[in-house]
Design a protein around this motif. Structure first.
Motif, PDB file in Angstrom:
ATOM      1  N   VAL A  90       0.832  -1.208   0.000  1.00 11.41           N
ATOM      2  CA  VAL A  90       0.000   0.000   0.000  1.00 11.41           C
ATOM      3  C   VAL A  90       0.866   1.257   0.000  1.00 11.41           C
ATOM      4  CG1 VAL A  90      -1.642   1.351   1.372  1.00 11.41           C
ATOM      5  CG2 VAL A  90      -1.999  -1.095   1.068  1.00 11.41           C
ATOM      6  N   VAL A  91       1.866   1.269   0.880  1.00 14.34           N
ATOM      7  CA  VAL A  91       2.675   2.482   1.009  1.00 14.34           C
ATOM      8  C   VAL A  91       3.479   2.740  -0.264  1.00 14.34           C
ATOM      9  CG1 VAL A  91       4.633   3.526   2.212  1.00 14.34           C
ATOM     10  CG2 VAL A  91       2.817   2.428   3.513  1.00 14.34           C
ATOM     11  N   SER A  97       3.176   5.805  -2.845  1.00 15.60           N
ATOM     12  CA  SER A  97       4.348   6.626  -3.175  1.00 15.60           C
ATOM     13  C   SER A  97       4.526   6.725  -4.690  1.00 15.60           C
ATOM     14  CB  SER A  97       5.621   6.033  -2.561  1.00 15.60           C
ATOM     15  OG  SER A  97       5.465   5.891  -1.185  1.00 15.60           O
ATOM     16  N   LEU A 118       1.966   9.186  -5.907  1.00 16.19           N
ATOM     17  CA  LEU A 118       2.313  10.507  -5.373  1.00 16.19           C
ATOM     18  C   LEU A 118       3.487  11.097  -6.152  1.00 16.19           C
ATOM     19  CD1 LEU A 118       1.719  12.564  -3.090  1.00 16.19           C
ATOM     20  CD2 LEU A 118       3.524  11.446  -1.778  1.00 16.19           C
ATOM     21  N   ALA A 119       4.505  10.252  -6.399  1.00 14.13           N
ATOM     22  CA  ALA A 119       5.704  10.746  -7.084  1.00 14.13           C
ATOM     23  C   ALA A 119       5.359  11.186  -8.498  1.00 14.13           C
ATOM     24  CB  ALA A 119       6.774   9.664  -7.095  1.00 14.13           C
ATOM     25  N   ALA A 145       3.223  14.305  -8.381  1.00 15.46           N
ATOM     26  CA  ALA A 145       3.939  15.500  -7.923  1.00 15.46           C
ATOM     27  C   ALA A 145       4.960  15.942  -8.957  1.00 15.46           C
ATOM     28  CB  ALA A 145       4.622  15.216  -6.586  1.00 15.46           C
ATOM     29  N   ILE A 146       5.641  14.981  -9.554  1.00 18.05           N
ATOM     30  CA  ILE A 146       6.744  15.350 -10.443  1.00 18.05           C
ATOM     31  C   ILE A 146       6.257  15.620 -11.867  1.00 18.05           C
ATOM     32  CG2 ILE A 146       8.897  14.492 -11.473  1.00 18.05           C
ATOM     33  CD1 ILE A 146       9.412  13.102  -8.773  1.00 18.05           C
ATOM     34  N   THR A 179      18.782  10.318  -1.521  1.00 14.16           N
ATOM     35  CA  THR A 179      17.400  10.785  -1.546  1.00 14.16           C
ATOM     36  C   THR A 179      17.338  12.238  -1.983  1.00 14.16           C
ATOM     37  OG1 THR A 179      17.100   9.386   0.391  1.00 14.16           O
ATOM     38  CG2 THR A 179      15.259  10.782  -0.225  1.00 14.16           C
ATOM     39  N   SER A 231      15.621  13.473  -5.437  1.00  6.15           N
ATOM     40  CA  SER A 231      14.404  14.294  -5.406  1.00  6.15           C
ATOM     41  C   SER A 231      14.627  15.588  -6.173  1.00  6.15           C
ATOM     42  CB  SER A 231      13.992  14.569  -3.970  1.00  6.15           C
ATOM     43  OG  SER A 231      14.640  15.715  -3.480  1.00  6.15           O
ATOM     44  N   GLN A 232      15.871  16.090  -6.190  1.00  9.85           N
ATOM     45  CA  GLN A 232      16.105  17.357  -6.877  1.00  9.85           C
ATOM     46  C   GLN A 232      15.905  17.233  -8.383  1.00  9.85           C
ATOM     47  OE1 GLN A 232      19.878  18.511  -5.322  1.00  9.85           O
ATOM     48  NE2 GLN A 232      18.938  19.721  -3.686  1.00  9.85           N
ATOM     49  N   GLY A 252      14.117  14.627  -9.785  1.00  8.57           N
ATOM     50  CA  GLY A 252      12.921  13.847 -10.093  1.00  8.57           C
ATOM     51  C   GLY A 252      13.228  12.446 -10.579  1.00  8.57           C
ATOM     52  N   LEU A 296      13.900   7.097  -6.009  1.00  7.01           N
ATOM     53  CA  LEU A 296      13.070   7.480  -4.861  1.00  7.01           C
ATOM     54  C   LEU A 296      12.188   6.325  -4.414  1.00  7.01           C
ATOM     55  CD1 LEU A 296      11.972  11.108  -5.815  1.00  7.01           C
ATOM     56  CD2 LEU A 296      13.506  10.420  -3.978  1.00  7.01           C
ATOM     57  N   LEU A 332      14.191   3.659  -2.668  1.00  8.75           N
ATOM     58  CA  LEU A 332      14.507   4.076  -1.299  1.00  8.75           C
ATOM     59  C   LEU A 332      13.306   3.911  -0.381  1.00  8.75           C
ATOM     60  CD1 LEU A 332      16.586   7.241  -2.181  1.00  8.75           C
ATOM     61  CD2 LEU A 332      17.415   5.291  -0.861  1.00  8.75           C
ATOM     62  N   THR A 333      12.116   4.262  -0.916  1.00  5.25           N
ATOM     63  CA  THR A 333      10.909   4.108  -0.114  1.00  5.25           C
ATOM     64  C   THR A 333      10.707   2.648   0.265  1.00  5.25           C
ATOM     65  OG1 THR A 333       9.971   5.889  -1.441  1.00  5.25           O
ATOM     66  CG2 THR A 333       8.459   4.689  -0.007  1.00  5.25           C
ATOM     67  N   VAL A 353       5.704   5.327   7.869  1.00  8.32           N
ATOM     68  CA  VAL A 353       6.384   5.826   6.680  1.00  8.32           C
ATOM     69  C   VAL A 353       7.386   6.898   7.108  1.00  8.32           C
ATOM     70  CG1 VAL A 353       6.093   6.976   4.480  1.00  8.32           C
ATOM     71  CG2 VAL A 353       4.316   5.460   5.319  1.00  8.32           C
ATOM     72  N   ILE A 358      11.308  11.157   3.445  1.00 10.48           N
ATOM     73  CA  ILE A 358      11.423  10.710   2.061  1.00 10.48           C
ATOM     74  C   ILE A 358      10.221  11.192   1.249  1.00 10.48           C
ATOM     75  CG2 ILE A 358      11.386   8.660   0.585  1.00 10.48           C
ATOM     76  CD1 ILE A 358      13.241   7.321   2.478  1.00 10.48           C
ATOM     77  N   LEU A 401      10.520  14.766   0.511  1.00 10.29           N
ATOM     78  CA  LEU A 401      11.453  15.044  -0.581  1.00 10.29           C
ATOM     79  C   LEU A 401      10.810  14.714  -1.927  1.00 10.29           C
ATOM     80  CD1 LEU A 401      14.807  13.904   1.024  1.00 10.29           C
ATOM     81  CD2 LEU A 401      14.102  16.209   0.422  1.00 10.29           C
ATOM     82  N   ILE A 402       9.966  13.657  -1.965  1.00 10.50           N
ATOM     83  CA  ILE A 402       9.248  13.347  -3.204  1.00 10.50           C
ATOM     84  C   ILE A 402       8.315  14.506  -3.564  1.00 10.50           C
ATOM     85  CG2 ILE A 402       7.479  11.855  -4.220  1.00 10.50           C
ATOM     86  CD1 ILE A 402       8.721   9.505  -2.762  1.00 10.50           C
ATOM     87  N   VAL A 403       7.569  14.976  -2.555  1.00  9.46           N
ATOM     88  CA  VAL A 403       6.646  16.085  -2.799  1.00  9.46           C
ATOM     89  C   VAL A 403       7.421  17.322  -3.229  1.00  9.46           C
ATOM     90  CG1 VAL A 403       4.993  17.650  -1.716  1.00  9.46           C
ATOM     91  CG2 VAL A 403       4.895  15.207  -1.241  1.00  9.46           C
ATOM     92  N   ALA A 445      10.146  17.440  -4.777  1.00  7.31           N
ATOM     93  CA  ALA A 445      10.662  17.297  -6.134  1.00  7.31           C
ATOM     94  C   ALA A 445       9.658  17.814  -7.145  1.00  7.31           C
ATOM     95  CB  ALA A 445      10.983  15.830  -6.407  1.00  7.31           C
ATOM     96  N   GLY A 446       8.363  17.546  -6.886  1.00 10.91           N
ATOM     97  CA  GLY A 446       7.370  17.874  -7.892  1.00 10.91           C
ATOM     98  C   GLY A 446       6.845  19.281  -7.810  1.00 10.91           C
ATOM     99  N   THR A 447       6.576  19.765  -6.629  1.00  9.19           N
ATOM    100  CA  THR A 447       5.850  21.022  -6.513  1.00  9.19           C
ATOM    101  C   THR A 447       6.755  22.210  -6.695  1.00  9.19           C
ATOM    102  OG1 THR A 447       6.212  20.968  -4.145  1.00  9.19           O
ATOM    103  CG2 THR A 447       4.131  20.082  -4.946  1.00  9.19           C
TER     104      THR A 447
END
Lengths: 313, 598
Positions: free
Chosen positions: A18-19, A23, A26-27, A30-31, A269, A273-274, A276, A281, A284-285, B136, B140, B143-145, B147-149
């Motif tokens: 689920v997590v 993710s 979400l990734a 968001a990206i 990480t 993340s910088q 994308g 990512l 790592l999760t 969770v 991390i 950092l994912i969030v 990255a996108g916003t």
């Protein structure tokens, strides 16, 4: 016992799926389009489209998800979008560093927390108990990276007892390794130490008021033997805090690693993340959640051993 | 870094009273913390007025400059005024903390209230989500969030708030659960109030104080996370903020430590202020109330109230198993010492059964605990003399008195289940004193444990020895405790309400067992009870206690026939009114055919 173990493992697996799935979405949500981050602002739309196709980003999101999940369950997290190295190789290289400081911090928290907790539990009106109460209020809230900075200033720069930055692998030199992880581990552990000690002190007070402690004394058992009984009864709450702290330490390690310039998952990480780099990512999760699930599983086993009653719920 | 362990949890908070605010202002630590925090708030709000310079104005002459009269804290590596940036940074810090707290409240409180109030599936689903969020590592995901916003600060702080929601969820759930059980909620339901109305008027009122306390904690943690992110270069790069200032200082830490020190001190002090506000509030709201005054030396204590001896000593000292002369017991409370036993005298001879009778609060249990040296830490006993087996225990050291327990004295407690350690097997609990106190080998201890279990009527001792307390019945647990009390061959057995917590049918069996054991071992037996029925069944003599005094003492037949005090008569009458249960008891007893039942 076997059913208990299986049930725990199953719920851990469900949590993991689920997590990590959450993710994933979400990734991507968001990206959005990672190609500007990967190629830089100077790339032409055609170059970006080509990279999108190469990475498979032009496919529907659900297709990408199934593709990722079906590989991930076999332990294949794909390749980094930046350098096309396998994600698992990069993580493998960095996990030992992060685990070094997180496990050291957890052990430190467990041992020092136990000693201080028992000492204050046996003498709740004493000076140590007052100091602990004060320290627990502040240290619980102060972030690990703030403590790290203070420790670096005091012990690495002023006193020069420990190196300020850098990591020496265990395989290279045991003592150097220990010196390089000492300050980061202490920085991570301080908050956990006072939380565990405080939890034990409270537990001692609660258990001491229970009837069976008086009965144990009435049987003629020495104070030391009664303390063992009290400690065992007071430990579940402290152990639970220790497990929750472990999750917190994994997150806190990211910033602490960057301060001490340790090549752990923290800097990976941050860099992923910088730009994308979603596969890194997600890898790592998965790794961190696996650790969390394992620690919680261990916790349940230990709690079941400490007090068999909990196993039967 | 993110977690929701709250020190406030576990201490059931009472509803915040009207006096909470004034009581808070009487705590020096709380006042100091509040003052510091308000200072930060004012500094942040009035930053445009207070700041001596534009926080983003670059003056190359000011680069890493030491403090001077116009730049009180000097300049940073880019040549900007540190004080001005610190003041404007306070705005960012406070805004971020507020966003995180509000998000946490908006997500956690409604879910927690619903889960606690409705229970069932709602509870299971929300609790699972809360546990999942807690497992969770938030950094991390942040950092994912990020990255996108494009690292939008508000979105980041909303995400931080989402990770804080489990903390709010748990306290709201436990408060709603507690309120749900209150009778006035049922009354409100019967009166026709809707769930929404009840939640609004009753539940939210109970939840708001813990939510405020949790917010003080959450705000501090959110500030830590926020500056951590800014330290990594994520968040509001354009506006002055403490995390970026700390990063700047970190990079020049070797040459210009002051640049790091200013923002670190600001962050540390603000978080500490919030933490102390939270802990002061938690102290005030928790039901534990005021801490008891510290233990004082006996010399400083108020002079002993003159008390008369009550009760009687009928045996010569050398022929007594237990002799208590003029016992006084008091407890320290926040409102001064409370006397619970005032001048009690009593004694019992070997082979004799003495009942101590009285209603709860009469001091009868305190009397026996004093004799056993088992008073709680805040209790204090003084006596003209206590003798055990004819020996004065006043001459013994604390260790010497302790050595009598389990050897000369056996103790049978009241509530069987709470007097066994839930973590250890029955066997361990029976064998540990035999090995540690009586120095038996493991095999000998096990043999002795089996023997006494069989003696108290447990037919399958090997199975029971392997059981944990939760696996045996209350009646069996009481037999185990009696076995533990007699395993060390004591000459004096003290039983504190040994049958009160048991089923009526088991009560008679346990009393009969105690009588048999007392005769067999030739022990003196002291039974504490509120029930004259028990006295009639088993005792030779009785001491009636009221308000910490012995008001009457004598042979059982004599007291039953001619109670000297109206209170005694009342107690006897009360136990005879209970004839129904007595008849039931006797019937059950006969039905059991006087065979001991496990």
């Amino acid at each position: 016992m076997i059913r208990f173990t299986l049930r725990r493992l199953l719920s851990g697996a469900v949590l993991l799926v689920v997590v990590t799935s959450a993710s994933f979405f979400l990734a991507h949500l968001a990206i959005g389009d990672p190609t500007p981050g990967l190629l830089g602002d100077s790339a032409t739309p055609a170059q970006r489209a080509a990279l999108r196709e190469q990475l498979g980003l032009d496919r529907p999101l659900m297709t990408q998800f199934w593709d990722w999940l079906s590989h991930a369950v076999r332990g294949d997290f794909g390749t980094s979008w930046r350098n096309f190295q396998p994600v698992s190789d990069q993580i493998e290289l960095r996990v030992p560093v992060t685990l070094s400081i997180v496990v050291a911090a957890t052990l430190l928290a467990a041992v020092v927390g136990l000693v201080v907790g028992v000492a204050t539990g046996l003498n709740p009106g004493g000076v140590l108990a007052r100091v602990l109460k004060l320290a627990s209020v502040v240290l619980f809230a102060l972030p690990g990276f703030w403590v790290s900075l203070m420790l670096v200033m005091a012990f690495a720069i002023k006193l020069q007892w420990f190196p300020a930055v850098g990591y020496v692998p265990l395989s290279h030199s045991g003592t150097q390794w220990l010196r390089s992880i000492t300050l980061p581990s202490i920085a991570l552990a301080l908050g956990a130490i006072v939380m565990i000690a405080e939890q034990l002190r409270n537990g001692f007070q609660e258990v001491n008021n229970q009837d069976f402690v008086r009965t144990l004394r009435a049987r003629g058992l020495s104070a030391r033997r009664v303390t063992v009984h009290v400690l065992r009864n007071a430990s579940p709450a402290a152990l639970t805090v220790l497990a929750v702290m472990f999750v917190g330490l994994l997150g806190g390690a990211i910033v602490v690693e960057i301060i001490f310039n340790l090549p752990g998952i923290g800097s990976l990480t941050q860099s992923a993340s910088q730009i994308g780099d979603i596969p890194v990512l997600l890898g790592l999760t998965v790794v961190t959640v696996v650790f969390v699930v394992l620690v919680n599983f261990l916790l349940d086993l230990v709690l079941g051993w400490v007090n068999p009653k909990v196993r039967e719920k | 870094m993110i977690d929701a362990v709250t020190p406030a949890e576990g201490t059931a908070p009472a509803p915040a009273g009207r006096g909470l605010w004034s009581r808070y202002l009487r705590r020096p630590v709380g006042v100091a913390a509040l003052a510091v925090f308000l200072l930060v708030v004012v500094a942040g709000l009035l930053a445009p007025l207070l700041a001596p310079h534009d926080p983003n104005f670059v003056d190359f002459a000011l680069t890493q400059a030491p403090p001077d009269s116009s730049h009180w804290m000097g300049g940073d590596s880019a040549g900007r005024d540190i004080l001005s940036r610190l003041l404007f940074g306070a705005r960012t810090t406070l805004y971020g903390a507020a966003v995180a707290c509000l998000t946490g409240i908006a997500l956690g409180v409604p879910a927690g209230v619903a889960a606690g109030y409705f229970g069932g599936l709602t509870d299971r689903v929300f609790s699972w989500i809360s546990d999942a969020v807690q497992s969770v590592p938030g950094m991390i995901v942040l950092l994912i969030v990020a990255a996108g916003t494009g690292a939008d600060f508000t979105v980041l702080m909303v995400t931080v708030g989402a990770f804080m929601a489990p903390g709010y969820y748990r306290i709201s759930r436990s408060r709603a659960l507690a309120v749900r059980k209150e009778p006035y909620i049922d009354a409100a339901r019967v009166a026709g109030l809707t769930h929404v109305k009840i939640l609004h008027t009753h539940v939210l009122r109970a939840v708001h104080a813990p939510v405020i306390i949790q917010s003080a904690l959450t705000a501090g943690i959110a500030m830590g996370m926020q500056t951590g992110l800014q330290f990594l270069g994520i968040g509001t790069a354009s506006e002055a903020n403490w995390g970026q200032m700390m990063n700047d200082g970190f990079r020049t830490m070797l040459t210009h430590p002051l640049i790091l020190l200013w923002p670190s001190a600001a962050l540390g002090i603000t978080i500490a202020a919030l933490a102390f506000m939270g802990s002061t509030l938690a102290d005030l709201v928790s039901v534990r109330g005021e801490p008891a005054p510290r233990r004082r030396r006996s010399a400083e204590q108020a002079p002993e109230e003159a008390t008369d001896r009550t009760g009687a000593l009928v045996h010569p000292v050398e022929a007594s198993a237990l002799r208590i002369d003029n016992l006084r017991v008091s407890y320290r409370t926040p409102h001064g010492d409370k006397r619970v036993v005032r001048g009690v005298c009593l004694d019992v001879a070997p082979g004799e059964v003495l009942g101590i009778v009285g209603e709860s609060g009469s001091g009868k249990s305190q009397t026996v605990f004093s004799a056993l040296d088992l008073l709680p830490a805040d209790g204090r006993a003084t006596a003209d003399g206590i003798w055990i087996g004819g020996q004065p225990v006043g001459d013994l050291s604390r260790a010497g008195r302790h050595a009598l327990l389990g050897t000369r004295i056996g103790y049978v407690p009241q509530e069987p289940m709470s007097n066994l350690d839930p973590c250890y097997t029955v066997g361990h609990q029976l064998m540990e004193p035999l090995r540690a106190v009586h120095k038996l080998t493991r095999a000998q201890a096990r043999e002795r444990a089996r023997e006494v279990l069989l003696r108290v009527g447990i037919t399958d001792p090997d199975r029971v020895l392997a059981c944990h307390p939760h696996q045996i019945s209350g009646g069996m647990a009481q037999r185990v405790l009696i076995a533990g009390a007699v395993a060390g061959n004591p000459s004096l057995l003290v039983a504190d309400e040994p049958t009160t917590a048991l089923d009526v049918t088991v009560q008679a069996e346990v009393l009969e067992l105690l009588r048999e054991l007392q005769r067999e071992y030739g022990m003196a037996l002291v039974i504490v009870t509120h029930n004259f029925g028990v006295v009639a069944d088993i005792c030779d003599r009785v001491a009636v206690m009221k308000d910490g005094r012995v008001i009457e003492t004598g042979a059982v037949e004599q007291i039953f026939a001619h109670p000297g005090d109206p209170y005694t008569a009342e107690l006897i009458k009360a136990s005879q009114d209970d004839t129904e249960s007595r008849a039931e008891l006797d019937a059950a007893w006969n039905k059991a055919g006087r065979t001991v039942r496990a």
